[in-house]
Design an enzyme around this catalytic site. Structure first.
Site, PDB file in Angstrom:
ATOM      1  N   CYS A  71       7.850   0.378   4.625  1.00 52.12           N
ATOM      2  CA  CYS A  71       8.782  -0.831   4.469  1.00 52.12           C
ATOM      3  C   CYS A  71       9.132  -1.073   3.342  1.00 52.12           C
ATOM      4  CB  CYS A  71       8.224  -1.886   5.191  1.00 52.12           C
ATOM      5  SG  CYS A  71       7.342  -1.258   6.800  1.00 52.12           S
TER       6      CYS A  71
HETATM    7  C1  UGA Z   1       4.554  -4.539   4.817  1.00 51.84           C
HETATM    8  C2  UGA Z   1       4.585  -6.195   4.869  1.00 51.84           C
HETATM    9  O1  UGA Z   1       3.203  -6.603   4.377  1.00 51.84           O
HETATM   10  C3  UGA Z   1       4.455  -6.583   6.555  1.00 51.84           C
HETATM   11  O2  UGA Z   1       4.434  -7.980   6.864  1.00 51.84           O
HETATM   12  C4  UGA Z   1       5.767  -6.188   7.143  1.00 51.84           C
HETATM   13  O3  UGA Z   1       5.886  -6.363   8.620  1.00 51.84           O
HETATM   14  C5  UGA Z   1       5.686  -4.605   7.255  1.00 51.84           C
HETATM   15  O4  UGA Z   1       5.870  -4.247   5.569  1.00 51.84           O
HETATM   16  C6  UGA Z   1       6.913  -3.997   7.807  1.00 51.84           C
HETATM   17  O5  UGA Z   1       8.031  -4.370   7.374  1.00 51.84           O
HETATM   18  O6  UGA Z   1       7.102  -3.250   8.779  1.00 51.84           O
HETATM   19  P1  UGA Z   1       2.842  -2.695   5.141  1.00 51.84           P
HETATM   20  O7  UGA Z   1       3.864  -1.630   4.586  1.00 51.84           O
HETATM   21  O8  UGA Z   1       1.955  -2.133   6.287  1.00 51.84           O
HETATM   22  O9  UGA Z   1       3.502  -3.991   5.490  1.00 51.84           O
HETATM   23  O10 UGA Z   1       1.874  -2.731   3.903  1.00 51.84           O
HETATM   24  P2  UGA Z   1       1.355  -3.510   2.941  1.00 51.84           P
HETATM   25  O11 UGA Z   1      -0.160  -3.995   3.244  1.00 51.84           O
HETATM   26  O12 UGA Z   1       2.248  -4.858   2.708  1.00 51.84           O
HETATM   27  O13 UGA Z   1       1.300  -2.920   1.578  1.00 51.84           O
HETATM   28  C7  UGA Z   1       2.522  -2.172   1.038  1.00 51.84           C
HETATM   29  C8  UGA Z   1       2.448  -1.762  -0.433  1.00 51.84           C
HETATM   30  O14 UGA Z   1       2.169  -2.596  -1.180  1.00 51.84           O
HETATM   31  C9  UGA Z   1       1.041  -0.884  -0.531  1.00 51.84           C
HETATM   32  O15 UGA Z   1       1.253   0.192  -1.289  1.00 51.84           O
HETATM   33  C10 UGA Z   1       0.035  -1.611  -1.227  1.00 51.84           C
HETATM   34  O16 UGA Z   1      -0.745  -0.875  -2.189  1.00 51.84           O
HETATM   35  C11 UGA Z   1       1.081  -2.303  -2.234  1.00 51.84           C
HETATM   36  N1  UGA Z   1       0.504  -3.926  -2.665  1.00 51.84           N
HETATM   37  C12 UGA Z   1       0.157  -4.846  -1.612  1.00 51.84           C
HETATM   38  C13 UGA Z   1       0.104  -4.047  -4.020  1.00 51.84           C
HETATM   39  O17 UGA Z   1       0.160  -3.202  -4.981  1.00 51.84           O
HETATM   40  N2  UGA Z   1      -0.308  -5.090  -4.319  1.00 51.84           N
HETATM   41  C14 UGA Z   1      -0.586  -6.188  -3.514  1.00 51.84           C
HETATM   42  O18 UGA Z   1      -1.073  -7.288  -3.996  1.00 51.84           O
HETATM   43  C15 UGA Z   1      -0.488  -5.963  -2.219  1.00 51.84           C
END
Ligand code: UGA
Length: 439
Positions: free
Chosen positions: A267
């Site tokens: 995403c």
């Molecule tokens: C993300 C959004 O959080 C959802 O709200 C959205 O619905 C979804 O995309 C989508 O568009 O379908 P997701 O991709 O499942 O969800 O994962 P996240 O938990 O948001 O993490 C994404 C990335 O960001 C991961 O690689 C994670 O390691 C990184 N991240 C997350 C960080 O580097 N730091 C943080 O503080 C949080």
């Protein structure tokens, strides 16, 4: 209770379907991939997502959900159809709407012979203007019917996170419905009658923009955390203490402030690129979003630099790469930061040995030349250095003394602040982490 058809049984389509079924609606899921369809019919979720398996079984047993590959009948026999198909990245970061168009045409063909009013809802993440300008237009052409009269058009974006999709779908912090008129909006809202969270009604274009703005904001927050962490590391400051200090400000909040080797997944990288592309095309280029994407490309290399600072030239060195999934609790490696790290280490002549609790096979498909082993111990044994890319609980639980015993030279670069720096250093690990000075 409404009759709902859902096109596409990916994690968004399936989670949406089982949640509607839980609320008593009658759900038909359309899936054209034969293996996926067979798996659904057998009550087996074709991907790993906590809680969906139980919810699917429950819905099938209650007779409130079925799977089919017959678009015509599914659309014909229901009142509202959700498009939950993939929206891959096309050229220059632009969105590829081929699957959305195809699904809209299928719905249109089915509506050609339907007398009753029907609402077509886009749930896939699509650029502003798509629900009306692409989906509505395709349905109109294929059905010979008029939007706003014979059928309704709406956008109902999804905010689920992988790994907690069921929790997010059952208890969303808000629901957004953008519809071309009141009649279409009322049909979609009737599906969410049991939800008590804030409900936002807009036009379709605004709903689509809300989804992009949400993901772009979260990605920007992460990129900001990464940039602050990079400065902190140079100044000998622990960024995580800084994050704690700013996170208590309710205007900032403590969530999504974790610095690391960048964001991956299906995403954020794709959606930020897509909205940056839209911004350029609209004559309002976003330097901010371009910088977020640039930070995300550079950030994995910070871990490689920290490793080089400790072990010197990487040529001929054995390096363990721990954690291949884009985040913990999934086998998904789409846009994982493990790939650029693996590539940079390999280009520098290192002998890279990779490990992940769940994503070994998916990573092997992504990087067929990679050496992927079956345990963290195997990856670490005899290694001259290690990089942690995913903060898996299994890795977190590795005793520092074992790490020291297994490795030839106990240098560990933590790309996700998985470990306690004090415990690691006390055990004799030469521990470096993104956002952590040498102290
Ligand atoms: C993300 C959004 O959080 C959802 O709200 C959205 O619905 C979804 O995309 C989508 O568009 O379908 P997701 O991709 O499942 O969800 O994962 P996240 O938990 O948001 O993490 C994404 C990335 O960001 C991961 O690689 C994670 O390691 C990184 N991240 C997350 C960080 O580097 N730091 C943080 O503080 C949080």
């Amino acid at each position: 209770m409404a009759r709902v058809s859902i096109i596409g049984a990916g994690y968004v389509g399936l989670c949406t379907g089982v949640v509607f079924a839980k609320h008593g609606h009658d759900v038909t899921i359309v899936e054209v991939m034969p293996e996926r369809l067979a798996s659904l019919r057998a009550g087996k979720v074709p991907f790993f997502e906590p809680g969906v398996q139980e919810a699917l079984r429950e819905a099938l047993d209650a007779g409130r959900l079925r799977a089919t590959d017959d678009h015509q009948k599914a659309v014909h026999d229901t009142d509202v159809t959700f498009l939950c198909v993939g929206t891959p990245q096309g050229a220059d970061g632009a969105i590829d709407l081929a699957f959305v168009r195809g699904a809209a045409r299928d719905v249109g063909k089915a509506l050609a012979s339907k007398k009753d009013y029907h609402v077509v809802v886009t749930k896939s993440t699509v650029v502003p203007g798509t629900a009306e300008g692409v989906v509505g237009a395709e349905v109109a052409v294929a059905s010979g019917k008029r939007p706003g009269k014979d059928f309704g058009v709406a956008s109902n974006p999804e905010f689920l996170r992988e790994g907690s999709a069921m929790k997010d779908a059952l208890a969303p912090d808000r629901i957004v419905v953008g519809a071309i008129d009141r009649r279409a909006a009322d049909v979609v809202w009737s599906l969410y009658a049991a939800f008590s969270c804030p409900k936002i009604t807009t036009d379709p274009k605004t709903a689509e923009m809300i989804k992009y703005a949400a993901n772009a904001f979260l990605a920007t927050k992460i990129a900001f955390a990464n940039e602050m962490a990079n400065v902190c590391e140079r100044l000998g400051i622990d960024y995580y203490e800084v994050a704690d200090g700013i996170g208590h400000d309710f205007r900032i909040n403590p969530h999504f402030l974790r610095a690391g080797v960048g964001f991956g997944g299906s995403c954020f990288p794709k959606d930020v690129a897509a909205i940056a592309h839209v911004a350029r095309s609209a004559g309002a280029p976003s330097g901010l979003l371009d910088a977020v994407l640039e930070n995300n490309e550079k950030q994995p290399l910070v871990a490689v630099r920290l490793l080089e600072e400790e072990v010197g030239a990487l040529e001929g060195k054995r390096i363990a790469l721990l954690g291949l999934a884009f985040k913990p609790d999934t086998d998904d490696v789409r846009e994982t930061r493990a790939l650029p790290i693996w590539q940079a280490l390999t280009d520098a002549g290192a002998d890279v040995v990779c490990y992940d609790p769940e994503a070994r096979d998916t990573f092997r498909r992504l990087a067929p030349e990679a050496t992927v082993v079956a345990s963290a111990q195997e990856a670490l044994t005899g290694a001259d250095g290690a990089i942690v890319q995913t903060e898996w609980a299994e890795l977190k639980a590795l005793p520092p003394a074992k790490i020291v015993a297994w490795m030839r030279s106990p240098v560990l670069v933590d790309g996700r602040r998985t470990f306690d720096p004090h415990a690691m250093r006390a055990a004799g690990v030469r521990y470096r982490a993104v956002g952590l000075g040498k102290r």
